[in-house]
Design a protein around this motif. Sequence first.
Motif, PDB file in Angstrom:
ATOM      1  N   SER A   9       0.835  -1.203   0.000  1.00 29.93           N
ATOM      2  CA  SER A   9       0.000   0.000   0.000  1.00 29.93           C
ATOM      3  C   SER A   9       0.868   1.251   0.000  1.00 29.93           C
ATOM      4  O   SER A   9       0.474   2.287  -0.514  1.00 29.93           O
ATOM      5  CB  SER A   9      -0.931   0.050   1.219  1.00 29.93           C
ATOM      6  OG  SER A   9      -1.049  -1.167   1.863  1.00 29.93           O
ATOM      7  N   PHE A  10       2.039   1.147   0.641  1.00 26.93           N
ATOM      8  CA  PHE A  10       3.001   2.260   0.657  1.00 26.93           C
ATOM      9  C   PHE A  10       2.335   3.579   1.029  1.00 26.93           C
ATOM     10  O   PHE A  10       2.480   4.585   0.335  1.00 26.93           O
ATOM     11  CB  PHE A  10       3.732   2.352  -0.690  1.00 26.93           C
ATOM     12  CG  PHE A  10       4.344   1.056  -1.117  1.00 26.93           C
ATOM     13  CD1 PHE A  10       5.305   0.431  -0.325  1.00 26.93           C
ATOM     14  CD2 PHE A  10       3.956   0.408  -2.288  1.00 26.93           C
ATOM     15  CE1 PHE A  10       5.867  -0.789  -0.692  1.00 26.93           C
ATOM     16  CE2 PHE A  10       4.507  -0.808  -2.666  1.00 26.93           C
ATOM     17  CZ  PHE A  10       5.465  -1.399  -1.865  1.00 26.93           C
ATOM     18  N   GLY A  88       9.039  -7.886   2.312  1.00 24.11           N
ATOM     19  CA  GLY A  88       9.939  -7.688   3.447  1.00 24.11           C
ATOM     20  C   GLY A  88       9.343  -8.325   4.692  1.00 24.11           C
ATOM     21  O   GLY A  88       8.115  -8.394   4.831  1.00 24.11           O
ATOM     22  N   VAL A 125       9.681   0.211  12.100  1.00 23.26           N
ATOM     23  CA  VAL A 125       9.147   1.211  11.156  1.00 23.26           C
ATOM     24  C   VAL A 125       7.968   0.641  10.377  1.00 23.26           C
ATOM     25  O   VAL A 125       8.092  -0.418   9.757  1.00 23.26           O
ATOM     26  CB  VAL A 125      10.248   1.640  10.147  1.00 23.26           C
ATOM     27  CG1 VAL A 125       9.689   2.650   9.156  1.00 23.26           C
ATOM     28  CG2 VAL A 125      11.470   2.168  10.870  1.00 23.26           C
TER      29      VAL A 125
HETATM   30  P1  ADP Z   1       0.877  -4.209   2.749  1.00 23.26           P
HETATM   31  O1  ADP Z   1      -0.366  -3.415   2.967  1.00 23.26           O
HETATM   32  O2  ADP Z   1       0.854  -5.088   1.537  1.00 23.26           O
HETATM   33  O3  ADP Z   1       1.449  -4.918   3.972  1.00 23.26           O
HETATM   34  P2  ADP Z   1       2.948  -2.267   3.110  1.00 23.26           P
HETATM   35  O4  ADP Z   1       3.044  -1.002   2.326  1.00 23.26           O
HETATM   36  O5  ADP Z   1       2.650  -2.130   4.557  1.00 23.26           O
HETATM   37  O6  ADP Z   1       1.913  -3.106   2.330  1.00 23.26           O
HETATM   38  O7  ADP Z   1       4.285  -3.124   2.973  1.00 23.26           O
HETATM   39  C1  ADP Z   1       4.769  -3.568   1.729  1.00 23.26           C
HETATM   40  C2  ADP Z   1       5.910  -4.557   1.967  1.00 23.26           C
HETATM   41  O8  ADP Z   1       6.963  -3.915   2.674  1.00 23.26           O
HETATM   42  C3  ADP Z   1       5.533  -5.769   2.822  1.00 23.26           C
HETATM   43  O9  ADP Z   1       6.249  -6.889   2.348  1.00 23.26           O
HETATM   44  C4  ADP Z   1       6.028  -5.398   4.193  1.00 23.26           C
HETATM   45  O10 ADP Z   1       6.319  -6.534   4.981  1.00 23.26           O
HETATM   46  C5  ADP Z   1       7.285  -4.649   3.833  1.00 23.26           C
HETATM   47  N1  ADP Z   1       7.674  -3.720   4.892  1.00 23.26           N
HETATM   48  C6  ADP Z   1       6.907  -2.830   5.532  1.00 23.26           C
HETATM   49  N2  ADP Z   1       7.610  -2.139   6.441  1.00 23.26           N
HETATM   50  C7  ADP Z   1       8.882  -2.627   6.400  1.00 23.26           C
HETATM   51  C8  ADP Z   1      10.088  -2.372   7.125  1.00 23.26           C
HETATM   52  N3  ADP Z   1      10.141  -1.479   8.114  1.00 23.26           N
HETATM   53  N4  ADP Z   1      11.197  -3.062   6.800  1.00 23.26           N
HETATM   54  C9  ADP Z   1      11.140  -3.994   5.816  1.00 23.26           C
HETATM   55  N5  ADP Z   1      10.032  -4.306   5.104  1.00 23.26           N
HETATM   56  C10 ADP Z   1       8.919  -3.637   5.393  1.00 23.26           C
END
Ligand code: ADP
Length: 162
Positions: A9-10, A88, A125
């Motif tokens: 979603s970023f 991640g 984070v």
């Molecule tokens: P979603 O809604 O799909 O979880 P996010 O935007 O929250 O989307 O995260 C996208 C990806 O980035 C996911 O794989 C998430 O685990 C990874 N991610 C989120 N925050 C971090 C972080 N602090 N360090 C590493 N990976 C991260």
Amino acid sequence: MSKAIFPGSFDPFTVGHENIVIRGLNIFDHIVIAVGINSEKRGMFTIEQRLDFIHKVFKEYDNVSIETYSGLTVDFAKEIQCTHILRGLRTSADFEFERAIAQVNKQMSGLDTAFLLCSPEHTPVNSSIVRDIVAHGGDASMYVPAAIREELKKIANGRKHL
Ligand code: ADP
């Protein structure tokens, strides 16, 4: 050519996301950052703002592209000829959640998901903490990539007086 989709979603893009993409480029030739549009989940930042932030972070990279999509991640990944999904992992809770999705994605499409463990300093984070800080006019700049710090500060300052 190996090409991975990094879906999410970023809302907004953080230093944790940036770090996964940069390290992912040691493994994949090309990474597509794909911002999922979910009509049921209204985010804090508009899709245009999220894309603009990510464009600013990766403007010097010709091996990173940015897309939006709706629908199933695997369908979009196949449509744009990705060979892998990149995600991640921060905690064991992330792992449990991601495991099922990755296994189902593999069954549905044959696409494997590659996981990168986050750097230790990025474990706490996440986008929702950044949203909370910004919503209350605080300074979340240490959690977002350098290229968007000033812009985020301006947005947060604008909220301070609401
Ligand atoms: P979603 O809604 O799909 O979880 P996010 O935007 O929250 O989307 O995260 C996208 C990806 O980035 C996911 O794989 C998430 O685990 C990874 N991610 C989120 N925050 C971090 C972080 N602090 N360090 C590493 N990976 C991260």
